[in-house]
Scaffold this active site. Sequence first.
Site, short mmCIF file in Angstrom:
data_model
loop_
_atom_site.label_atom_id
_atom_site.label_comp_id
_atom_site.label_asym_id
_atom_site.label_seq_id
_atom_site.Cartn_x
_atom_site.Cartn_y
_atom_site.Cartn_z
N HIS A 146 0.74 12.34 -28.61
CA HIS A 146 0.45 11.30 -28.11
C HIS A 146 -0.08 10.54 -29.27
O HIS A 146 0.12 9.19 -29.49
CB HIS A 146 -0.66 11.37 -27.07
CG HIS A 146 0.04 11.56 -25.64
ND1 HIS A 146 -0.54 12.07 -24.75
CD2 HIS A 146 1.65 11.28 -25.33
CE1 HIS A 146 0.28 12.31 -23.52
NE2 HIS A 146 1.47 11.85 -24.10
N ARG A 195 -2.58 21.92 -14.30
CA ARG A 195 -1.36 21.05 -14.69
C ARG A 195 -1.31 20.61 -15.95
O ARG A 195 -0.46 20.25 -16.64
CB ARG A 195 -1.44 19.70 -13.65
CG ARG A 195 -0.20 18.86 -14.04
CD ARG A 195 0.13 17.77 -12.76
NE ARG A 195 1.06 17.05 -13.31
CZ ARG A 195 1.64 16.17 -12.43
NH1 ARG A 195 1.36 16.06 -10.94
NH2 ARG A 195 2.86 15.26 -12.64
N GLU A 217 11.00 18.69 -24.43
CA GLU A 217 10.14 19.11 -23.21
C GLU A 217 10.85 20.60 -22.53
O GLU A 217 10.13 21.20 -21.89
CB GLU A 217 10.30 17.93 -22.18
CG GLU A 217 9.44 16.60 -22.39
CD GLU A 217 8.11 16.58 -22.50
OE1 GLU A 217 7.46 17.75 -22.34
OE2 GLU A 217 7.64 15.43 -22.94
N HIS A 255 9.01 9.83 -27.89
CA HIS A 255 8.09 10.86 -27.30
C HIS A 255 8.46 12.07 -27.53
O HIS A 255 7.70 12.97 -27.87
CB HIS A 255 8.04 10.48 -25.69
CG HIS A 255 7.18 11.55 -24.94
ND1 HIS A 255 5.64 11.18 -25.12
CD2 HIS A 255 7.26 12.43 -24.20
CE1 HIS A 255 5.05 12.25 -24.41
NE2 HIS A 255 5.94 12.87 -23.51
N GLU A 283 -4.02 17.41 -11.32
CA GLU A 283 -4.49 17.80 -12.64
C GLU A 283 -5.73 18.07 -12.74
O GLU A 283 -6.64 17.47 -13.83
CB GLU A 283 -3.99 16.75 -13.47
CG GLU A 283 -3.98 17.53 -15.17
CD GLU A 283 -3.21 16.51 -16.21
OE1 GLU A 283 -2.25 15.85 -16.05
OE2 GLU A 283 -3.71 16.53 -17.52
N ASN A 333 0.77 19.56 -20.99
CA ASN A 333 0.48 18.84 -22.15
C ASN A 333 0.71 19.55 -23.33
O ASN A 333 0.00 19.07 -24.46
CB ASN A 333 -0.84 18.19 -21.79
CG ASN A 333 -0.81 17.03 -20.88
OD1 ASN A 333 0.37 16.52 -20.59
ND2 ASN A 333 -1.66 17.10 -20.17
N LYS A 387 7.87 23.12 -13.52
CA LYS A 387 7.10 21.92 -13.20
C LYS A 387 6.66 21.87 -11.71
O LYS A 387 5.56 21.54 -11.26
CB LYS A 387 7.90 20.57 -13.49
CG LYS A 387 6.82 19.50 -13.43
CD LYS A 387 6.90 18.28 -14.27
CE LYS A 387 5.89 17.49 -14.00
NZ LYS A 387 5.94 16.17 -14.73
N HIS A 402 1.38 17.69 -26.56
CA HIS A 402 1.01 16.45 -26.28
C HIS A 402 -0.33 15.75 -27.08
O HIS A 402 -0.19 14.44 -27.17
CB HIS A 402 1.22 16.05 -25.16
CG HIS A 402 2.48 16.07 -24.28
ND1 HIS A 402 3.16 17.38 -24.34
CD2 HIS A 402 3.04 15.49 -23.49
CE1 HIS A 402 4.20 17.05 -23.80
NE2 HIS A 402 4.07 15.99 -23.15
N ARG A 433 0.77 -1.37 0.03
CA ARG A 433 0.13 0.01 -0.07
C ARG A 433 0.96 1.29 -0.05
O ARG A 433 0.41 2.34 0.30
CB ARG A 433 -1.02 -0.04 1.11
CG ARG A 433 -1.97 -1.13 1.18
CD ARG A 433 -3.19 -0.74 1.89
NE ARG A 433 -3.92 -1.94 1.70
CZ ARG A 433 -4.08 -3.03 2.45
NH1 ARG A 433 -3.13 -3.09 3.55
NH2 ARG A 433 -5.04 -3.98 2.39
N LYS A 476 3.64 11.55 -10.99
CA LYS A 476 2.63 10.63 -11.96
C LYS A 476 3.60 9.36 -12.08
O LYS A 476 4.81 9.28 -12.55
CB LYS A 476 2.36 11.09 -13.20
CG LYS A 476 1.24 12.19 -13.23
CD LYS A 476 1.00 12.66 -14.52
CE LYS A 476 -0.04 13.79 -14.83
NZ LYS A 476 -0.47 14.32 -16.01
#
Length: 362
Positions: free
Chosen positions: A253, A242, A186, A266, A238, A246, A228, A249, A122, A144
């Site tokens: 993506h 946030r 980035e 990427h 988010e 992106n 960031k 992106h 956990r 993330k």
Amino acid sequence: MPCTCTVDLGERSYPIQIGAGILETVGRECESAGVQGRALVVADSAVANLYAGRVQELLVSCGLTVATVIIPAGEASKNHTQLIKIYDAALAAGLERSSSIIALGGGVIGDLAGYAAATYLRGVRFVQLPTTLLAMVDSAVGGKTGVNLPQGKNLIGAFHQPSLVVADIDCLATLPQREFAAGLAEVIKYGVIADPKIITLLEQYDLAALRSHSEVMEQLILRSCEMKADVVRRDEREGGLRAILNFGHTLGHAIEQVSGYGEFLHGEAISIGMVYAARLSERLRSFSSASTDRLLRVLEQVGLPTTYPALSWDELMAAMQRDKKKQAGEVGFVLADALGSVQFGCVVPSEILREVWESGSV
Ligand code: NAD
Ligand code: GLY
């Protein structure tokens, strides 16, 4: 000179250490961050050969009991099979609730080991030792974590903040050129969303000069992490803001997915996605064509792709529709008003999306 920035999240705040050669301090830094007892280092096969032995030695010299698990390098490893391999290694090494998982590598290892840390017993303490530029400026910061499913990237995951990030710029010396350039995409993104000085700084260097200039890289990584950290502090999960991270992106993506993951790194797909987002921004907001030209030039100068690939628009559109970030059936874009100023959640009519794609296709 090594430098630090903090991700300010109350009692879950943590430092990001950035500097040349600072992997040598990892034992002490881990101790200060509360790492004690048993730890499991997770590294990919390429990074393990280069750095895992030394990291294990440094941690052991600070009194930790350390095991290392090695995952095959590459995006294909960000899956449940490798996750279970990490759980097995953690159990075999006797990791308890008070133990730690330490990710040594790029974003694949950070996301995978981070998700293992979020879920094993956990949740156990987690440390990020990013070794790619992309991981230093983006994936190691902000909590993330996750794995891919056959149906799509990052569909399973959790927010689990690290207790410490140590980004040793010297690790970038062994990074392949293409991966280095992909990480710069980035960095350039931060220039567009928040700090045009990054673009001005990058305009002064080509790729070879950047690679040999660790003070400039330190500045670029620090500034990226500060931005960031600020966004994560204000919107950790988010809820809204946030999403500005992106920029580029949404299409990026889709390009990765439609081209079958592997043709484009990427950062390369994001580079093309940023050009597209800039052109949409010219059409729909106050973004100037001169700003798009500046963005294009700086991306090209570091060797990133800027032309649209020969992919089917219908497939790209379908991929964008499936993207987990779409809300209420709409594809949301981050668009720019100027370099350094963006707006998230912009819904663009599908005919404009197609027109802008077709007008830029060769
Ligand atoms: P990666 O982890 O696959 O690393 C790229 C390649 O570089 C690998 O082959 C690796 O073995 C090699 N490598 C790493 N460090 C090296 C070094 N110092 N020297 C030599 N080789 C080295 O890829 P990446 O670009 O770092 O990360 C991409 C992943 O990050 C994707 O899965 C993406 O979804 C994820 N990501 C996550 C976040 C987040 O916020 N969690 C943000 C952006 C991207
Ligand atoms: N890379 C996007 C985020 O961390 O939110």
